[in-house]
Enzyme design. Structure first.
Site, PDB file in Angstrom:
ATOM      1  N   ARG A  45     -15.046  -2.980  -8.308  1.00 39.95           N
ATOM      2  CA  ARG A  45     -13.633  -2.692  -7.600  1.00 39.95           C
ATOM      3  C   ARG A  45     -12.561  -3.164  -8.432  1.00 39.95           C
ATOM      4  O   ARG A  45     -12.552  -4.497  -9.266  1.00 39.95           O
ATOM      5  CB  ARG A  45     -13.620  -2.875  -6.213  1.00 39.95           C
ATOM      6  CG  ARG A  45     -14.716  -2.231  -5.496  1.00 39.95           C
ATOM      7  CD  ARG A  45     -14.780  -0.891  -5.468  1.00 39.95           C
ATOM      8  NE  ARG A  45     -13.788  -0.234  -4.621  1.00 39.95           N
ATOM      9  CZ  ARG A  45     -13.740   0.248  -3.820  1.00 39.95           C
ATOM     10  NH1 ARG A  45     -14.671   0.559  -2.968  1.00 39.95           N
ATOM     11  NH2 ARG A  45     -12.739   0.600  -2.967  1.00 39.95           N
ATOM     12  N   LYS A  95     -14.633   0.461  12.616  1.00 36.15           N
ATOM     13  CA  LYS A  95     -13.789   0.143  13.913  1.00 36.15           C
ATOM     14  C   LYS A  95     -14.265   1.511  14.995  1.00 36.15           C
ATOM     15  O   LYS A  95     -13.468   1.270  15.723  1.00 36.15           O
ATOM     16  CB  LYS A  95     -12.361   0.114  13.526  1.00 36.15           C
ATOM     17  CG  LYS A  95     -11.937  -0.853  12.344  1.00 36.15           C
ATOM     18  CD  LYS A  95     -10.714  -0.555  11.828  1.00 36.15           C
ATOM     19  CE  LYS A  95     -10.301  -1.605  10.519  1.00 36.15           C
ATOM     20  NZ  LYS A  95      -9.064  -1.074   9.716  1.00 36.15           N
ATOM     21  N   ARG A 136       1.933  -2.035   3.699  1.00 38.04           N
ATOM     22  CA  ARG A 136       1.415  -2.799   5.121  1.00 38.04           C
ATOM     23  C   ARG A 136       1.947  -4.092   5.021  1.00 38.04           C
ATOM     24  O   ARG A 136       1.987  -4.819   3.761  1.00 38.04           O
ATOM     25  CB  ARG A 136      -0.233  -2.918   5.122  1.00 38.04           C
ATOM     26  CG  ARG A 136      -0.953  -1.928   4.849  1.00 38.04           C
ATOM     27  CD  ARG A 136      -0.605  -0.509   5.816  1.00 38.04           C
ATOM     28  NE  ARG A 136      -0.981  -0.745   7.129  1.00 38.04           N
ATOM     29  CZ  ARG A 136      -0.918   0.050   8.048  1.00 38.04           C
ATOM     30  NH1 ARG A 136      -0.334   1.150   7.966  1.00 38.04           N
ATOM     31  NH2 ARG A 136      -0.951  -0.482   9.205  1.00 38.04           N
ATOM     32  N   PRO A 162      -7.459  -2.275  17.303  1.00 38.10           N
ATOM     33  CA  PRO A 162      -8.599  -2.858  17.114  1.00 38.10           C
ATOM     34  C   PRO A 162      -9.356  -2.816  15.763  1.00 38.10           C
ATOM     35  O   PRO A 162      -9.421  -1.904  15.157  1.00 38.10           O
ATOM     36  CB  PRO A 162      -9.452  -2.000  18.243  1.00 38.10           C
ATOM     37  CG  PRO A 162      -8.419  -1.076  18.671  1.00 38.10           C
ATOM     38  CD  PRO A 162      -7.304  -1.263  18.181  1.00 38.10           C
ATOM     39  N   GLU A 163      -9.682  -4.049  15.470  1.00 33.10           N
ATOM     40  CA  GLU A 163     -10.375  -4.109  14.097  1.00 33.10           C
ATOM     41  C   GLU A 163     -11.870  -4.569  14.606  1.00 33.10           C
ATOM     42  O   GLU A 163     -12.115  -4.638  15.577  1.00 33.10           O
ATOM     43  CB  GLU A 163      -9.642  -5.035  13.021  1.00 33.10           C
ATOM     44  CG  GLU A 163      -8.198  -4.946  12.952  1.00 33.10           C
ATOM     45  CD  GLU A 163      -7.762  -5.977  11.901  1.00 33.10           C
ATOM     46  OE1 GLU A 163      -8.421  -6.805  11.367  1.00 33.10           O
ATOM     47  OE2 GLU A 163      -6.630  -6.179  12.149  1.00 33.10           O
ATOM     48  N   ARG A 175      -0.394   5.964  21.861  1.00 33.20           N
ATOM     49  CA  ARG A 175       0.084   6.676  20.772  1.00 33.20           C
ATOM     50  C   ARG A 175      -0.666   7.780  20.332  1.00 33.20           C
ATOM     51  O   ARG A 175      -0.385   8.790  19.505  1.00 33.20           O
ATOM     52  CB  ARG A 175       0.422   5.603  19.512  1.00 33.20           C
ATOM     53  CG  ARG A 175       1.362   4.479  19.724  1.00 33.20           C
ATOM     54  CD  ARG A 175       1.437   3.775  18.644  1.00 33.20           C
ATOM     55  NE  ARG A 175       2.142   4.338  17.346  1.00 33.20           N
ATOM     56  CZ  ARG A 175       2.102   3.603  16.226  1.00 33.20           C
ATOM     57  NH1 ARG A 175       2.066   2.337  16.524  1.00 33.20           N
ATOM     58  NH2 ARG A 175       2.614   4.052  15.416  1.00 33.20           N
TER      59      ARG A 175
END
Length: 283
Positions: free
Chosen positions: A152, A57, A261, A2-3, A111
DNA sequence: GCCACTGTTAGCAT
DNA sequence: CATGCTAACAGTGG
């Protein structure tokens, strides 16, 4: 998985069923799910739920008396409803029953990465878990994004996944956003032109809004609290599509590992910076 | 049996 | 301090 769009959808499905209900019992079957003292949970008995909100989230169920339950679903957390007293299956770690209701709400997490925390505060958004989060991408003022990103340096893919930059974007939407913006995932944030920053910001907003409207992406485990699948997986243009044709130009989608990722992108639509000009040619 | 997997973080390197 | 990389969490699925 879930994002932001999935948690938003879960919050909505939960909100319409539990706001106004009074908690009867809370049973915890997996102690490590709860960050903090198990006794705190008992304070919620008899409390009425007054709100369900999302931040990044995470999901926040609020009761009266400044009491809140904060959930993180991590990879495989799910809410679902059963008849009251129904036997639970192994991955179900929490049950919440309500006064005058013949069903109960359950939380399962195969999990076991997810967590729950009890808060007692008038300002739950300042808690340890929520304080470090960056702005909500669907609430941030358009004028504030350029300033935010100009500070950034990292690569766009890692930056989008950084919850202290913007809250709620995960691996799926990061890849879909970069495709929408036509930007290579390895592009350093510091090398974006004004125009590209604008493209990135509108891609973030557009993809997240569409995904929320579609009820999120159901790839493996994701369902909302009513057991409904999302639909946005049908609109994924690069995520999980290695070797398949890019829907815009037909080139094969590639897969790279960035910061551990998987990252999917179209090598033609998302050129590395500096190559576009060299390959422009007349027709 | 081996590898990959959505989220996050600790630890260590640069 | 910022950033990058890996491993670890625990289990399922291909």
């Amino acid at each position: 998985m879930p994002e932001l769009p999935e948690v938003e959808t879960i919050a909505a499905s939960l909100r319409k069923k539990i706001v106004g209900l009074e908690i009867e019992e809370i049973e915890l079957f997996l102690p490590k799910l709860l960050r903090g003292d198990a006794a705190e949970l008992q304070r919620f008995k008899g409390q009425k739920i007054i709100g369900v909100r999302r931040r990044g989230k995470m999901l926040l169920l609020s009761c009266e008396d400044d009491l809140h339950l904060l959930f993180h679903l991590k990879m495989t957390g799910q809410f679902y409803w059963t008849k009251k007293g129904e036997p639970r299956d192994a991955p179900t770690h929490l049950g919440v029953s309500f006064k005058d209701l013949d069903r109960e709400l359950r939380f399962r997490d195969v999990r076991k990465f997810g967590f729950l925390r009890c808060l007692e505060t008038p300002s739950p958004f300042d808690c340890e878990e929520l304080r470090p989060l960056g702005p909500e991408p669907l609430e941030l003022d358009d004028r504030d994004f350029p300033g935010l990103i100009s500070r950034r340096k990292g690569r766009l893919k890692s930056l989008l996944l950084d919850q202290s930059f913007l809250a709620g974007i995960g691996n799926i939407y990061a890849d879909e956003i970069l495709f929408e913006a036509g930007l290579h995932p390895l592009t350093p944030a510091s090398r974006l032109s004004k125009k590209e920053i604008g493209r990135l910001w509108s891609a973030i907003r557009r993809i997240l809004k569409k995904a929320v409207a579609a009820g999120g992406s159901s790839i493996r485990d994701y369902k909302d609290a009513d057991g409904m699948d999302g639909l946005f997986q049908n609109d994924h243009r690069v995520y999980g599509r290695k070797g398949l044709p890019c829907p815009r130009c037909g080139a094969n989608v590639r897969r790279l590992v960035i910061g551990g990722r998987a990252s999917f992108f179209c090598p033609r639509c998302q050129r590395k910076k500096g190559r576009q000009k060299l390959t422009t040619r007349r027709v």
